[in-house]
Design a protein around this motif. Structure first.
Motif, short mmCIF file in Angstrom:
data_model
loop_
_atom_site.label_atom_id
_atom_site.label_comp_id
_atom_site.label_asym_id
_atom_site.label_seq_id
_atom_site.Cartn_x
_atom_site.Cartn_y
_atom_site.Cartn_z
N GLU A 1 0.89 31.23 -114.76
CA GLU A 1 0.21 32.21 -114.78
C GLU A 1 1.16 33.25 -115.89
N LEU A 2 2.17 33.01 -115.77
CA LEU A 2 2.77 34.27 -116.83
C LEU A 2 3.03 34.54 -118.33
N THR A 33 7.94 27.43 -123.17
CA THR A 33 8.35 28.29 -124.17
C THR A 33 8.81 29.21 -123.11
N LEU A 34 8.36 29.20 -122.25
CA LEU A 34 8.36 31.02 -121.13
C LEU A 34 10.04 30.38 -120.47
N LEU A 69 1.13 35.89 -121.44
CA LEU A 69 1.79 35.91 -122.55
C LEU A 69 1.06 34.99 -123.59
N GLY A 70 0.67 34.11 -123.95
CA GLY A 70 -0.11 33.03 -124.82
C GLY A 70 0.92 32.37 -125.01
N VAL A 71 1.96 31.33 -124.08
CA VAL A 71 2.98 30.76 -124.72
C VAL A 71 2.54 29.58 -123.27
N ILE A 105 7.64 39.19 -126.82
CA ILE A 105 7.58 38.64 -125.48
C ILE A 105 8.27 39.44 -125.11
N VAL A 106 9.25 40.19 -125.05
CA VAL A 106 9.97 40.94 -124.55
C VAL A 106 9.22 41.57 -123.98
#
Length: 73
Positions: free
Chosen positions: A16-17, A27-28, A21-23, A42-43
């Motif tokens: 969900e996160l 990657t996350l 974030l669109g990644v 992202i930060v």
């Protein structure tokens, strides 16, 4: 607060996160584990999403984070 603690406390999945974030989840996960450098975008977005609970210093490894906060030995 680190990202894993934030998501766990909020009942939010990494999937969900990542979508917010669109990644990708991969990657996350790389950002969270330190295997990938975290882009400033992202930060900033995670800090915004978390209402400031996850700060830039929270992305640093524990030893660097302690140093930044003045608690290193």
């Amino acid at each position: 607060m680190d990202v894993r603690t934030y998501t766990k406390d909020r009942g939010l999945t990494l999937s969900e996160l990542a979508k917010m974030l669109g990644v990708s989840v991969t990657t996350l996960h790389g950002y969270i584990t330190g295997r990938r450098g975290v882009p400033v975008r992202i930060v900033a977005e995670v800090e915004k999403i978390s209402g400031g609970l996850v700060k830039a210093a929270d992305w640093l490894p524990a030893s660097e984070s302690s140093f930044e906060q003045g608690t290193a030995a």
